[in-house]
Design a protein around this motif. Structure first.
Motif, PDB file in Angstrom:
ATOM      1  N   THR C  90       0.868  -1.197   0.000  1.00  0.00           N
ATOM      2  CA  THR C  90       0.000   0.000   0.000  1.00  0.00           C
ATOM      3  C   THR C  90       0.909   1.254   0.000  1.00  0.00           C
ATOM      4  N   LEU C 121      -6.784   6.860   0.413  1.00  0.00           N
ATOM      5  CA  LEU C 121      -6.258   5.723  -0.371  1.00  0.00           C
ATOM      6  C   LEU C 121      -4.983   5.192   0.252  1.00  0.00           C
ATOM      7  N   GLU C 122      -4.705   5.595   1.525  1.00  0.00           N
ATOM      8  CA  GLU C 122      -3.390   5.230   2.081  1.00  0.00           C
ATOM      9  C   GLU C 122      -3.220   3.728   2.209  1.00  0.00           C
ATOM     10  N   HIS C 123      -4.332   3.003   2.456  1.00  0.00           N
ATOM     11  CA  HIS C 123      -4.129   1.599   2.851  1.00  0.00           C
ATOM     12  C   HIS C 123      -4.698   0.609   1.857  1.00  0.00           C
ATOM     13  N   ILE C 124      -4.790   1.044   0.571  1.00  0.00           N
ATOM     14  CA  ILE C 124      -5.206  -0.004  -0.390  1.00  0.00           C
ATOM     15  C   ILE C 124      -4.018  -0.302  -1.307  1.00  0.00           C
ATOM     16  N   PRO C 125      -3.879  -1.573  -1.767  1.00  0.00           N
ATOM     17  CA  PRO C 125      -2.703  -1.916  -2.572  1.00  0.00           C
ATOM     18  C   PRO C 125      -2.573  -0.980  -3.774  1.00  0.00           C
TER      19      PRO C 125
END
Lengths: 73, 233, 209, 256
Positions: C90, C121-125
């Protein structure tokens, strides 16, 4: 009842280890499957809730940016 | 922000740990890295009884050799995609520009790759020994030879991958480059297991395998760093 | 202070540039221009040491970058055409990894990612991000680094209008703090950078043998 | 044609149907399984040849039957999903796959354990066990294929295509392994034939077979409902469900 005492049931005509181990494995795997499937619902709902919060956060950020650009002009 | 402050001296251990943790996160994100070599290992071994014969006697004779060849091919699978993605994304370039020597970073990645993909092969090798009807006293020798042999295969294979990473049909060329280097490891490992099956003392072959491991542990990262520096320009 | 002396580079025995000399000192930004294939990227990679030039020397603060590589590399942030962002991790994990390998004091990823418009959107691949967002993750590193020399290879590709303005503001800030920027781009930077040095490659001035 | 089937193509009705059928299946499964197991393990007569070790049949045979049954039903769902474009059928493929894989694994383990007292070896390359092992690889293939895709819609479609291709191969594999086994008959393996079953041994077996069927159905309903949720994440009825579940969670926290 084929056996007349509990120890005989355990011995199971000398094959106790094999019979009871396979019974144990069968019920263990079934239990894991059932538990995993039951918890799957709450897991999915939790994931969807996180996703929804993320979507709201993104839209708020967009609104905030648009607002900032508007103030700068 | 006074930019002439000297950078925090990046200790080698922190960089080593950073890469190791990154690889573990990647493996957690894509579990296929762990499962694919294992299932491939399982399937290749089950092909042999179907191909040759299920008679317990023949299986026992060819067992250890079959398990070792299957492990070798499974590691070939792992090695094929070690640096490919990092090269295409430019991570290799950024590693080359860090203040830590590149061979250390490569060593960290290889160690993590061994823990992620090869240790699983080790764990299911007793099950395969069962499938191939290998006597029980040979199984410890088999696992010992795999424990020492798989890192050698991984390190040597990684050199081949580093050399062919910029060519797109690297896979075919890789096996041509790397298989000849695998032959001595295969010979000594299978002779170790054979000595164990006659419960003779196998410390001779063991010593040779360990020396191969030490040599490849030290020289492979340096060779890989040079190969990557070469392919990057 | 970066100094390049007599740099000559050949690629597949085609001369890209010869006897190139230029100096870049603090508070200065240098834009390398030229048609595609003029060797802009090769010049950057030669300075970084990724590409071995045929002749020429590069000095950083008086020391040759080949001998004193570590001193030079500590002070450089390089964002190449392939921007070293892993698509399975991520954005947060990518920045975390780079914060360790190129040590920086500022670890506030949240605001860096917010600055490049990646809030939420920090923690999506990264592979589920668009190409532009993917590049913005790499550019977020500009808000986290305190290195002196920035070498950027066409940072504005796939970035929209206000993204480009944002980046140019960041360059201004970096120059005021005594930093240096070496950049290849086709954008016209002249109107908001007074102290801009232009370096033509592959054109008629210094490129011809 | 099949007019009555069409309302269930809508996701929400299928979701509610799954949760309506669930209690029936789970109760039936519980009753038949417990009755069958106790009857088979304790009350059925021992086999004159193998003694009590034959009681493993009450678990080996049902799991083996339903491992094959689950695969064919998975393939039928795949077929329905692709031919009639019914979304939920495609989702059912990944709902059944793990359950089928678990049943195949259980059939293998119980077969191996049963083989130990009879042939003295944990694993014997017997025709049935070998084709069971290959079936396990087919299941792993479907599961691995589904998980390697990012977008769950294409994943479900790819998995159903693989399931259809697989089901065509299952009989081929079965007979080739059978032929391979007779070819090496000389390899001193006693043929593993089904013991001739007397009626009072048969009844618990039938009960267990039904029991495992209901378990398969119950777990599949649960997993299918979950797959429908994932697939329709954007739909309003799922959003409402998520809201309702989060209010429950918060009220729970407040309650504490």
């Amino acid at each position: 009842m084929q056996f007349n005492s509990f120890t005989e049931v355990l011995a199971m005509g000398g094959y106790g280890a094999y019979v009871w181990s396979s019974v144990a494995i069968v019920f263990a795997v079934l239990l894991m499957l059932i538990v995993h499937s039951c918890t799957a619902k709450n897991r999915t709902l939790r994931l969807l809730r996180i996703e929804q919060e993320r979507a709201d956060k993104i839209s708020q950020a967009k609104v905030a940016n648009a607002q900032a650009l508007f103030d700068k002009k | 922000m006074n930019s002439n402050l000297p950078q925090a001296q990046l200790s080698y251990w922190i960089a080593f740990k950073a890469i190791f943790v990154r690889e573990l996160k990647l493996a957690w994100q894509k579990p296929s890295q762990i499962i694919q070599p294992m299932v491939f290992f399982l399937i290749v071994v089950t092909l042999f009884p179907l191909g040759i014969s299920p008679a317990p006697k023949t299986l026992q004779m060819i067992g250890p050799g079959v398990i070792w060849i299957a492990a070798l091919l499974a590691i070939m699978l792992v090695v094929d995609r070690l640096f490919r993605q990092d090269f295409q994304e430019g991570t290799i370039e950024a590693w080359l520009l860090s203040t830590v020597p590149m061979s250390l970073l490569v060593a960290a990645k290889l160690l993590a790759a061994w823990f992620i993909s090869c240790s699983v092969l080790l764990l299911i090798s007793p099950v395969l020994a069962l499938l191939m009807n290998v006597e029980s006293q040979v199984i410890p020798a088999l696992m010992l030879s795999l424990l020492i042999g798989t890192p050698i295969l991984l390190f040597v294979g990684a050199i081949g991958n580093a050399l062919t990473v910029s060519l797109n049909q690297g896979g075919v060329l890789l096996s041509l480059l790397v298989l000849p280097l695998y032959i001595p490891v295969l010979i000594f490992a299978t002779s170790l297991i054979e000595a164990a099956s006659f419960n003779m003392d196998y410390s001779g072959q063991l010593a040779i395998l360990v020396s191969m491991l030490l040599v490849s542990c030290f020289f492979a990262p340096v060779a890989i760093a040079a190969a990557l520096k070469n392919t990057v320009n | 202070m970066l100094e390049v002396q007599g740099l000559t580079c050949f690629r597949q025995n085609r001369c890209l540039f010869a006897e190139l000399n230029f100096v870049l000192s603090d508070h200065q930004i240098c834009q390398i221009e030229g048609p595609n294939g003029a060797g802009k990227s090769t010049l950057l990679r030669a300075i970084l040491g990724l590409f071995r030039p045929d002749e020429g020397k590069i000095f950083w603060a008086g020391e040759s970058t080949t001998q004193q590589a570590e001193l030079f590399l500590q002070q450089v942030l390089f964002l190449g055409h392939k921007f070293a962002i892993n698509s399975d991790l991520t954005p947060w994990q990518n920045l975390e990894f780079w914060a360790v390998l190129n040590p920086t004091s500022n670890l506030d990823f949240e605001s860096a990612l917010a600055m490049v418009g990646l809030t939420g959107l920090e923690h999506i691949p990264c592979h589920s991000l668009s190409a532009g967002q993917h590049r913005r993750v790499a550019l977020a590193r500009l808000w986290l680094t305190n290195t002196k020399l920035w070498i950027l290879d066409e940072p504005f590709t796939a970035i929209d209008k206000n993204g480009v303005d944002l980046l140019q503001q960041r360059f201004q800030q970096h120059l005021q703090n005594g930093g240096m920027v070496l950049i290849t781009t086709h954008q016209d930077l002249s109107q908001n950078f007074e102290q801009l040095i232009k370096l033509k490659l592959g054109g008629n001035i210094s490129g011809e043998m | 044609m099949w007019k009555w089937l069409h309302p269930y193509a809508k996701a929400e009705t299928a979701y509610n149907l799954c949760y309506r059928l669930l209690p029936y299946f789970s109760w039936l499964a519980a009753i038949t399984l417990i009755a069958g197991s106790i009857w088979g393990l304790l009350y059925a007569p021992a086999d004159y040849q193998q003694g009590d070790s034959f009681r493993i049949i009450y678990f080996h045979v049902p799991t083996a039957i339903w491992s094959m049954g689950a695969y064919t039903s998975m393939a039928i769902c795949g077929m329905v999903g692709i031919v009639w474009q019914i979304k939920n059928a495609e989702l059912a493929v990944y709902a059944i796959a793990p359950v089928g894989a678990a049943f195949t694994f259980l059939a293998l383990v119980t077969g191996a354990v049963w083989g130990k007292p009879m042939w003295g070896a944990w694993w014997v390359w017997d025709a049935r066990l070998t084709s069971e092992l290959i079936l396990l690889f087919l299941y792993l293939g479907v599961i691995a294929l589904y998980n390697s895709f990012e977008d769950k819609r294409t994943a479900a479609r790819a998995a159903s295509i693989l399931a259809i291709v697989g089901v065509v191969n299952v009989p081929i594999i079965h007979y080739s392994v059978e032929w391979w086994n007779t070819l090496h008959q000389g390899a001193s393996i006693t043929k593993f034939d089904k013991p001739s079953i007397s009626p009072d041994m048969l009844w618990p077996l039938l009960l267990n077979i039904a029991g495992f069927l209901f378990i398969l159905a119950a777990i599949t309903c649960l997993r299918l409902a979950n797959q429908i949720l994932i697939n329709d994440a954007r739909r309003p009825w799922v959003k409402a469900l998520v809201e309702q579940s989060s209010t429950e969670a918060t009220s729970l926290v407040k309650g504490k």
